[in-house]
Design a protein around this motif. Structure first.
Motif, PDB file in Angstrom:
ATOM      1  N   ASN A 117       0.809  -1.225   0.000  1.00  0.00           N
ATOM      2  CA  ASN A 117       0.000   0.000   0.000  1.00  0.00           C
ATOM      3  C   ASN A 117       0.838   1.270   0.000  1.00  0.00           C
ATOM      4  N   LEU A 118       2.170   1.144  -0.086  1.00  0.00           N
ATOM      5  CA  LEU A 118       3.035   2.322  -0.017  1.00  0.00           C
ATOM      6  C   LEU A 118       3.183   2.955  -1.393  1.00  0.00           C
ATOM      7  N   VAL A 119       2.829   4.231  -1.485  1.00  0.00           N
ATOM      8  CA  VAL A 119       2.987   5.011  -2.709  1.00  0.00           C
ATOM      9  C   VAL A 119       4.209   5.912  -2.533  1.00  0.00           C
ATOM     10  N   ILE A 120       5.160   5.800  -3.450  1.00  0.00           N
ATOM     11  CA  ILE A 120       6.340   6.657  -3.437  1.00  0.00           C
ATOM     12  C   ILE A 120       6.243   7.615  -4.615  1.00  0.00           C
ATOM     13  N   ALA A 121       6.140   8.892  -4.291  1.00  0.00           N
ATOM     14  CA  ALA A 121       6.085   9.937  -5.321  1.00  0.00           C
ATOM     15  C   ALA A 121       7.456  10.581  -5.440  1.00  0.00           C
ATOM     16  N   THR A 122       7.872  10.882  -6.664  1.00  0.00           N
ATOM     17  CA  THR A 122       9.165  11.516  -6.867  1.00  0.00           C
ATOM     18  C   THR A 122       9.023  12.675  -7.841  1.00  0.00           C
ATOM     19  N   LYS A 123      10.056  13.501  -7.899  1.00  0.00           N
ATOM     20  CA  LYS A 123      10.042  14.686  -8.761  1.00  0.00           C
ATOM     21  C   LYS A 123      11.218  14.644  -9.720  1.00  0.00           C
ATOM     22  N   VAL A 124      10.978  15.070 -10.963  1.00  0.00           N
ATOM     23  CA  VAL A 124      12.039  15.218 -11.950  1.00  0.00           C
ATOM     24  C   VAL A 124      11.936  16.622 -12.539  1.00  0.00           C
ATOM     25  N   GLY A 125      12.994  17.007 -13.258  1.00  0.00           N
ATOM     26  CA  GLY A 125      13.030  18.348 -13.832  1.00  0.00           C
ATOM     27  C   GLY A 125      14.071  19.228 -13.180  1.00  0.00           C
ATOM     28  N   VAL A 126      14.771  18.683 -12.191  1.00  0.00           N
ATOM     29  CA  VAL A 126      15.798  19.417 -11.445  1.00  0.00           C
ATOM     30  C   VAL A 126      16.985  18.488 -11.211  1.00  0.00           C
ATOM     31  N   VAL A 127      18.200  19.041 -11.325  1.00  0.00           N
ATOM     32  CA  VAL A 127      19.409  18.331 -10.936  1.00  0.00           C
ATOM     33  C   VAL A 127      20.240  19.258 -10.057  1.00  0.00           C
ATOM     34  N   ARG A 128      21.263  18.718  -9.414  1.00  0.00           N
ATOM     35  CA  ARG A 128      22.139  19.515  -8.576  1.00  0.00           C
ATOM     36  C   ARG A 128      23.409  19.865  -9.349  1.00  0.00           C
ATOM     37  N   ASP A 129      23.892  21.099  -9.148  1.00  0.00           N
ATOM     38  CA  ASP A 129      25.110  21.511  -9.822  1.00  0.00           C
ATOM     39  C   ASP A 129      26.318  21.374  -8.894  1.00  0.00           C
ATOM     40  N   GLU A 130      27.490  21.716  -9.384  1.00  0.00           N
ATOM     41  CA  GLU A 130      28.714  21.503  -8.627  1.00  0.00           C
ATOM     42  C   GLU A 130      28.804  22.380  -7.385  1.00  0.00           C
ATOM     43  N   TRP A 131      28.001  23.439  -7.333  1.00  0.00           N
ATOM     44  CA  TRP A 131      27.979  24.320  -6.165  1.00  0.00           C
ATOM     45  C   TRP A 131      26.871  23.938  -5.185  1.00  0.00           C
ATOM     46  N   HIS A 132      26.265  22.756  -5.390  1.00  0.00           N
ATOM     47  CA  HIS A 132      25.188  22.231  -4.556  1.00  0.00           C
ATOM     48  C   HIS A 132      23.882  22.978  -4.802  1.00  0.00           C
ATOM     49  N   GLY A 133      23.803  23.733  -5.868  1.00  0.00           N
ATOM     50  CA  GLY A 133      22.577  24.450  -6.204  1.00  0.00           C
ATOM     51  C   GLY A 133      21.590  23.559  -6.938  1.00  0.00           C
ATOM     52  N   PHE A 134      20.409  24.111  -7.221  1.00  0.00           N
ATOM     53  CA  PHE A 134      19.346  23.396  -7.919  1.00  0.00           C
ATOM     54  C   PHE A 134      19.226  23.982  -9.327  1.00  0.00           C
ATOM     55  N   GLU A 135      19.312  23.136 -10.331  1.00  0.00           N
ATOM     56  CA  GLU A 135      19.340  23.568 -11.722  1.00  0.00           C
ATOM     57  C   GLU A 135      18.198  22.918 -12.495  1.00  0.00           C
ATOM     58  N   ALA A 136      17.460  23.732 -13.255  1.00  0.00           N
ATOM     59  CA  ALA A 136      16.384  23.177 -14.085  1.00  0.00           C
ATOM     60  C   ALA A 136      16.970  22.216 -15.110  1.00  0.00           C
ATOM     61  N   ALA A 137      16.299  21.071 -15.296  1.00  0.00           N
ATOM     62  CA  ALA A 137      16.757  20.052 -16.247  1.00  0.00           C
ATOM     63  C   ALA A 137      15.532  19.369 -16.832  1.00  0.00           C
ATOM     64  N   THR A 138      14.826  20.087 -17.706  1.00  0.00           N
ATOM     65  CA  THR A 138      13.541  19.583 -18.210  1.00  0.00           C
ATOM     66  C   THR A 138      13.589  19.176 -19.676  1.00  0.00           C
ATOM     67  N   GLU A 139      14.789  19.060 -20.250  1.00  0.00           N
ATOM     68  CA  GLU A 139      14.886  18.547 -21.614  1.00  0.00           C
ATOM     69  C   GLU A 139      14.428  17.088 -21.618  1.00  0.00           C
ATOM     70  N   PRO A 140      13.715  16.654 -22.655  1.00  0.00           N
ATOM     71  CA  PRO A 140      13.174  15.284 -22.659  1.00  0.00           C
ATOM     72  C   PRO A 140      14.204  14.208 -22.361  1.00  0.00           C
ATOM     73  N   GLU A 141      15.410  14.315 -22.958  1.00  0.00           N
ATOM     74  CA  GLU A 141      16.396  13.270 -22.718  1.00  0.00           C
ATOM     75  C   GLU A 141      16.876  13.278 -21.263  1.00  0.00           C
ATOM     76  N   ARG A 142      16.958  14.454 -20.663  1.00  0.00           N
ATOM     77  CA  ARG A 142      17.383  14.533 -19.256  1.00  0.00           C
ATOM     78  C   ARG A 142      16.280  14.018 -18.333  1.00  0.00           C
ATOM     79  N   LEU A 143      15.029  14.259 -18.691  1.00  0.00           N
ATOM     80  CA  LEU A 143      13.926  13.724 -17.900  1.00  0.00           C
ATOM     81  C   LEU A 143      13.926  12.200 -17.943  1.00  0.00           C
ATOM     82  N   ARG A 144      14.181  11.646 -19.115  1.00  0.00           N
ATOM     83  CA  ARG A 144      14.245  10.187 -19.212  1.00  0.00           C
ATOM     84  C   ARG A 144      15.365   9.637 -18.333  1.00  0.00           C
ATOM     85  N   ASP A 145      16.512  10.309 -18.337  1.00  0.00           N
ATOM     86  CA  ASP A 145      17.615   9.868 -17.481  1.00  0.00           C
ATOM     87  C   ASP A 145      17.229   9.924 -16.007  1.00  0.00           C
TER      88      ASP A 145
END
Length: 305
Positions: A82-110
Motif C-alpha cells: 500500500n506504499l505510494v512513493i512519489a518523486t520529482k524530476v526536472g531538477v538536478v544539482r550543480d557543482e555548487w550544490h545548487g538546484f538547476e532546471a533540467a527539463t529537456e526530454p532526454e534529461r527527464l528520461r535519465d
C-alpha cells in the motif's frame, strides 16, 4: 499497524494515499546534500513512519543527490503493497550544490531511469514534473508541453503509473491535462503563505490532489529556530506566533500540529508531506491527524497569512 494517518484520498480508482504523508527532503545532510548526519536514525525515521500508517512518501533523486532514494530503498525495500512513493524530476544539482532546471526530454528520461534504479522499482507510482512557476527555481527554456509530453510518453511505456506537476501555474495545469491525466499538483501552501490558493481552487474543481510542500513554513514553525536567515517578509511575526500558540495551548497541541491540522482541514483535496530527520518530530507530526480545529479557531488561523 494502523495509525493516525488512516484518512485517505483517492487520487484515482487505483491510487490511494494517506492524507498525512512523509517528505524525504530532510533525510540528506545540510543543504539537502550528502549523507545524513546519522545514517541509522534516518533509516529508523523511515521505518517508524510506515509503522505509524504513512502510505505516501514524497522524494526525489536530487535530494542528496541520490541520498534520500538510497535510504528509502535500504529502509523499506521490499515495499509494503500500500506504499505510494512519489518523486520529482526536472531538477538536478550543480557543482555548487545548487538546484538547476533540467527539463529537456532526454534529461527527464535519465532522471526517471535513475529514480527507478535507486528506489529498486520497475515502475514509479507518481512522478511530478518540477517547474519554476512558484518562483523557487528558474523556469526552464524548454517548452512546457515538450517536457510534460516526454513524461507522458514514459507513462505510455509503463515506466510511470501516474503524473503530477510541481511548482506550476494554473495555465500549465490546463496545458498538461490536454496531453495526459494529472492526478496531483505539488505547490506551496502553509499557514503563512496562501500563494497556492488559485491552484488549490483549480484542483478542487477538477478533483485533483493538492500536495502542499513546505507545510511547516520551511521549518519556521519550530520553536527556537533562528529566523534571521529567512527571506525578507517570510518569517512569521511575534503576533502571529502568539495567536498560533494560544490556539495550540487550548488543544494541548503544538503549533506544528495546529498548522498541519489546518492544512488537512482547509480542503478535502489537500495532502501534507511534512519532513523530518527526527523521530520525536515525526511522532509530533503524525499526531496532527487526530486534531480537529473548531470553526472559531479556523477563523483565527485563516487570518494568520
Amino acid at each position: 499497524m494502523t495509525g493516525p494517518a488512516d484518512e485517505v484520498l483517492h487520487l484515482t480508482d487505483n491510487l490511494t494515499v494517506g492524507r498525512l504523508g512523509y517528505g524525504a527532503m530532510q533525510l540528506p545532510g545540510p543543504g539537502v546534500w550528502g549523507p545524513p548526519r546519522d545514517h541509522a536514525s534516518a533509516l529508523a525515521v523511515l521505518r517508524r513512519a510506515v509503522e505509524l500508517g504513512v502510505t505516501h512518501i514524497d522524494t526525489s533523486d536530487f535530494y542528496g543527490p541520490h541520498v534520500a532514494n538510497d535510504l528509502i530503498k535500504e529502509a523499506l525495500h521490499p515495499y509494503p503493497d500500500n506504499l505510494v512513493i512519489a518523486t520529482k524530476v526536472g531538477v538536478v544539482r550543480d557543482e555548487w550544490h545548487g538546484f538547476e532546471a533540467a527539463t529537456e526530454p532526454e534529461r527527464l528520461r535519465d532522471q526517471v531511469e535513475e529514480n527507478l534504479l535507486r528506489l529498486g522499482r520497475d515502475r514509479l507510482d507518481l512522478v511530478y514534473l518540477r517547474m519554476g512557476g512558484d518562483g523557487l527555481l528558474f523556469p526552464s527554456e524548454v517548452p512546457f508541453a515538450e517536457s510534460f509530453g516526454a513524461l507522458a510518453e514514459l507513462r505510455r511505456r509503463g515506466l510511470i503509473r501516474h503524473l503530477g506537476l510541481s511548482g506550476v501555474t494554473v495555465g500549465q495545469l490546463a496545458e498538461a491535462r490536454a496531453i495526459a491525466p494529472v492526478v496531483a499538483v505539488q505547490n506551496r501552501l502553509h499557514l503563512f503563505d496562501r500563494s497556492g490558493a488559485d491552484m488549490l481552487s483549480a484542483c478542487e474543481e477538477d478533483g485533483i490532489a493538492f500536495t502542499a510542500y513546505f507545510p511547516l513554513a520551511a521549518g519556521m514553525l519550530r520553536p527556537g529556530l533562528d529566523l534571521s536567515q529567512a527571506p525578507p517578509g517570510m518569517a512569521p511575526s511575534t503576533e502571529q506566533f502568539a495567536a498560533l500558540d494560544e490556539i495550540a495551548h487550548r488543544y494541548g497541541a503544538t503549533r506544528i500540529q495546529v498548522a498541519l491540522a489546518w492544512l488537512l482541514g482547509h480542503s478535502p483535496v489537500t495532502l501534507a508531506i511534512p519532513g523530518t530527520s527526527s523521530l520525536a518530530h515525526l511522532e509530533e507530526n503524525m499526531a496532527a491527524a487526530d486534531l480537529v480545529l473548531s470553526d472559531e479557531d479556523l477563523v483565527v488561523v485563516n487570518k494568520l497569512a
